[in-house]
Design a protein around this motif. Structure first.
Motif, PDB file in Angstrom:
ATOM      1  N   THR A 101      -0.653  -6.237  -2.515  1.00  0.00           N
ATOM      2  CA  THR A 101      -0.411  -4.816  -2.764  1.00  0.00           C
ATOM      3  C   THR A 101      -1.226  -3.929  -1.843  1.00  0.00           C
ATOM      4  N   GLU A 102      -2.526  -4.208  -1.738  1.00  0.00           N
ATOM      5  CA  GLU A 102      -3.408  -3.331  -0.974  1.00  0.00           C
ATOM      6  C   GLU A 102      -3.417  -3.644   0.517  1.00  0.00           C
ATOM      7  N   GLN A 103      -2.592  -4.555   0.940  1.00  0.00           N
ATOM      8  CA  GLN A 103      -2.506  -4.876   2.358  1.00  0.00           C
ATOM      9  C   GLN A 103      -1.047  -4.780   2.816  1.00  0.00           C
ATOM     10  N   CYS A 104      -0.343  -5.883   2.809  1.00  0.00           N
ATOM     11  CA  CYS A 104       1.000  -5.932   3.397  1.00  0.00           C
ATOM     12  C   CYS A 104       2.005  -5.015   2.712  1.00  0.00           C
ATOM     13  N   VAL A 105       1.936  -4.894   1.393  1.00  0.00           N
ATOM     14  CA  VAL A 105       2.869  -4.003   0.696  1.00  0.00           C
ATOM     15  C   VAL A 105       2.563  -2.551   1.060  1.00  0.00           C
ATOM     16  N   LEU A 106       1.299  -2.184   1.032  1.00  0.00           N
ATOM     17  CA  LEU A 106       0.904  -0.820   1.379  1.00  0.00           C
ATOM     18  C   LEU A 106       1.310  -0.465   2.808  1.00  0.00           C
ATOM     19  N   TYR A 107       1.026  -1.323   3.760  1.00  0.00           N
ATOM     20  CA  TYR A 107       1.338  -1.028   5.159  1.00  0.00           C
ATOM     21  C   TYR A 107       2.841  -1.014   5.412  1.00  0.00           C
ATOM     22  N   SER A 108       3.576  -1.867   4.704  1.00  0.00           N
ATOM     23  CA  SER A 108       5.040  -1.856   4.817  1.00  0.00           C
ATOM     24  C   SER A 108       5.601  -0.565   4.239  1.00  0.00           C
ATOM     25  N   ALA A 109       5.009  -0.095   3.134  1.00  0.00           N
ATOM     26  CA  ALA A 109       5.447   1.178   2.545  1.00  0.00           C
ATOM     27  C   ALA A 109       5.208   2.330   3.521  1.00  0.00           C
TER      28      ALA A 109
ATOM     29  N   VAL B  34       4.388  -6.807  -7.651  1.00  0.00           N
ATOM     30  CA  VAL B  34       3.471  -6.882  -6.519  1.00  0.00           C
ATOM     31  C   VAL B  34       2.142  -7.429  -7.027  1.00  0.00           C
ATOM     32  N   ALA B  35       1.468  -8.179  -6.180  1.00  0.00           N
ATOM     33  CA  ALA B  35       0.203  -8.812  -6.565  1.00  0.00           C
ATOM     34  C   ALA B  35      -0.912  -8.387  -5.626  1.00  0.00           C
ATOM     35  N   ALA B  36      -2.051  -8.106  -6.227  1.00  0.00           N
ATOM     36  CA  ALA B  36      -3.226  -7.684  -5.463  1.00  0.00           C
ATOM     37  C   ALA B  36      -4.277  -8.793  -5.472  1.00  0.00           C
ATOM     38  N   ILE B  37      -5.127  -8.774  -4.472  1.00  0.00           N
ATOM     39  CA  ILE B  37      -6.324  -9.618  -4.497  1.00  0.00           C
ATOM     40  C   ILE B  37      -7.388  -8.924  -5.326  1.00  0.00           C
ATOM     41  N   HIS B  38      -7.535  -7.632  -5.071  1.00  0.00           N
ATOM     42  CA  HIS B  38      -8.522  -6.825  -5.794  1.00  0.00           C
ATOM     43  C   HIS B  38      -7.751  -5.822  -6.652  1.00  0.00           C
ATOM     44  N   GLU B  39      -7.818  -5.986  -7.958  1.00  0.00           N
ATOM     45  CA  GLU B  39      -7.031  -5.174  -8.878  1.00  0.00           C
ATOM     46  C   GLU B  39      -7.242  -3.677  -8.674  1.00  0.00           C
ATOM     47  N   ASP B  40      -8.495  -3.268  -8.473  1.00  0.00           N
ATOM     48  CA  ASP B  40      -8.770  -1.840  -8.290  1.00  0.00           C
ATOM     49  C   ASP B  40      -8.140  -1.310  -7.005  1.00  0.00           C
ATOM     50  N   LEU B  41      -8.171  -2.099  -5.937  1.00  0.00           N
ATOM     51  CA  LEU B  41      -7.555  -1.675  -4.681  1.00  0.00           C
ATOM     52  C   LEU B  41      -6.029  -1.680  -4.800  1.00  0.00           C
ATOM     53  N   GLY B  42      -5.496  -2.614  -5.563  1.00  0.00           N
ATOM     54  CA  GLY B  42      -4.055  -2.650  -5.798  1.00  0.00           C
ATOM     55  C   GLY B  42      -3.586  -1.396  -6.516  1.00  0.00           C
ATOM     56  N   ARG B  43      -4.324  -0.987  -7.551  1.00  0.00           N
ATOM     57  CA  ARG B  43      -3.977   0.252  -8.266  1.00  0.00           C
ATOM     58  C   ARG B  43      -4.080   1.459  -7.335  1.00  0.00           C
ATOM     59  N   ALA B  44      -5.125   1.488  -6.521  1.00  0.00           N
ATOM     60  CA  ALA B  44      -5.297   2.600  -5.575  1.00  0.00           C
ATOM     61  C   ALA B  44      -4.160   2.612  -4.552  1.00  0.00           C
ATOM     62  N   ALA B  45      -3.749   1.452  -4.090  1.00  0.00           N
ATOM     63  CA  ALA B  45      -2.648   1.374  -3.118  1.00  0.00           C
ATOM     64  C   ALA B  45      -1.355   1.897  -3.727  1.00  0.00           C
ATOM     65  N   LEU B  46      -1.083   1.538  -4.979  1.00  0.00           N
ATOM     66  CA  LEU B  46       0.115   2.053  -5.642  1.00  0.00           C
ATOM     67  C   LEU B  46       0.060   3.571  -5.761  1.00  0.00           C
ATOM     68  N   ARG B  47      -1.104   4.079  -6.088  1.00  0.00           N
ATOM     69  CA  ARG B  47      -1.276   5.531  -6.204  1.00  0.00           C
ATOM     70  C   ARG B  47      -1.065   6.206  -4.841  1.00  0.00           C
ATOM     71  N   MET B  48      -1.588   5.596  -3.789  1.00  0.00           N
ATOM     72  CA  MET B  48      -1.392   6.146  -2.438  1.00  0.00           C
ATOM     73  C   MET B  48       0.094   6.145  -2.066  1.00  0.00           C
ATOM     74  N   MET B  49       0.791   5.053  -2.380  1.00  0.00           N
ATOM     75  CA  MET B  49       2.220   4.993  -2.062  1.00  0.00           C
ATOM     76  C   MET B  49       2.983   6.085  -2.798  1.00  0.00           C
ATOM     77  N   GLU B  50       2.622   6.289  -4.057  1.00  0.00           N
ATOM     78  CA  GLU B  50       3.300   7.303  -4.854  1.00  0.00           C
ATOM     79  C   GLU B  50       2.984   8.708  -4.349  1.00  0.00           C
ATOM     80  N   ARG B  51       1.725   8.977  -4.146  1.00  0.00           N
ATOM     81  CA  ARG B  51       1.283  10.331  -3.788  1.00  0.00           C
ATOM     82  C   ARG B  51       1.566  10.681  -2.329  1.00  0.00           C
ATOM     83  N   ASN B  52       1.245   9.778  -1.419  1.00  0.00           N
ATOM     84  CA  ASN B  52       1.313  10.079   0.011  1.00  0.00           C
ATOM     85  C   ASN B  52       2.624   9.687   0.676  1.00  0.00           C
TER      86      ASN B  52
END
Length: 190
Positions: A123-131, A148-166
């Motif tokens: 989530t916080e790497q390949c999914v975020l950059y693909s988005a 979607v699966a994260a390595i670091h749960e907190d970073l995964g949540r932040a990545a989802l928020r970034m995808m939604e907001r930005n």
């Protein structure tokens, strides 16, 4: 008619790398929902199923090679339910984004895809950059957080928020993706 592409990213993983055990914990709960969503995508005439997967530095590796390596890896139980069907597009990649160095954009444009539904890992790497790459190419984005699966749960949540907001991504549970409702149209105003 505008189409949707479900892009399954990096799910063919032998889990023999740093952070593999931590990633497996995030992947375990998504596999059943992801397999079900893949099944629904295959039944829709207006949805293209596309797998994009890291080639792990082996530029001679084929789809079959990557599937075999993943099935021979540490967690074949995470691979078996989501092995790419023979009739779907499969693109190898070498960097984080599903777009970087692949023919994904060309394929999406040829098929008149307007919405990219991203699923897979990380989530916080390949999914975020693909988005981000989908967004700058003016595709609408959907991401089911339960596929979607994260390595670091907190970073995964932040990545989802970034995808939604930005990136104006629609963050929607798998059960609501590809429902009979109309899929989002390409946004003209960003």
């Amino acid at each position: 008619m505008p189409r949707t592409a479900m892009v399954v990213t990096d799910m063919l993983n032998p889990y023999q790398h740093r952070d593999a055990e931590q990633l497996q914990q995030g992947v375990e709960p998504i596999v059943p929902r992801l397999a079900e969503l893949i099944g629904r995508a295959r039944k829709r005439d207006d949805v293209d199923l596309i797998y994009v997967n890291d080639n792990y530095g082996d530029f001679a590796a084929t789809r079959d090679d990557l599937v075999a390596r993943a099935l021979e890896g540490a967690r074949p139980d995470l691979i078996e339910p989501i092995v790419p069907p023979a009739d779907c597009a499969f693109l190898p990649k070498v960097r984080h984004s599903a777009f970087f160095g692949t023919s994904l954009e060309y394929l999406l444009r040829q098929r008149d895809v307007r919405t990219v539904l991203l699923a897979g890992q990380v989530t916080e790497q390949c999914v975020l950059y693909s988005a981000l790459d989908a967004y700058i190419r003016e595709f609408s984005i959907m991401v089911p957080p339960d596929c979607v699966a994260a390595i670091h749960e907190d970073l995964g949540r932040a990545a989802l928020r970034m995808m939604e907001r930005n990136m104006s991504a629609e963050i929607v549970q798998a059960r609501d993706c590809l429902a009979q409702r109309s899929l989002p149209a390409r946004s003209q105003a960003r």
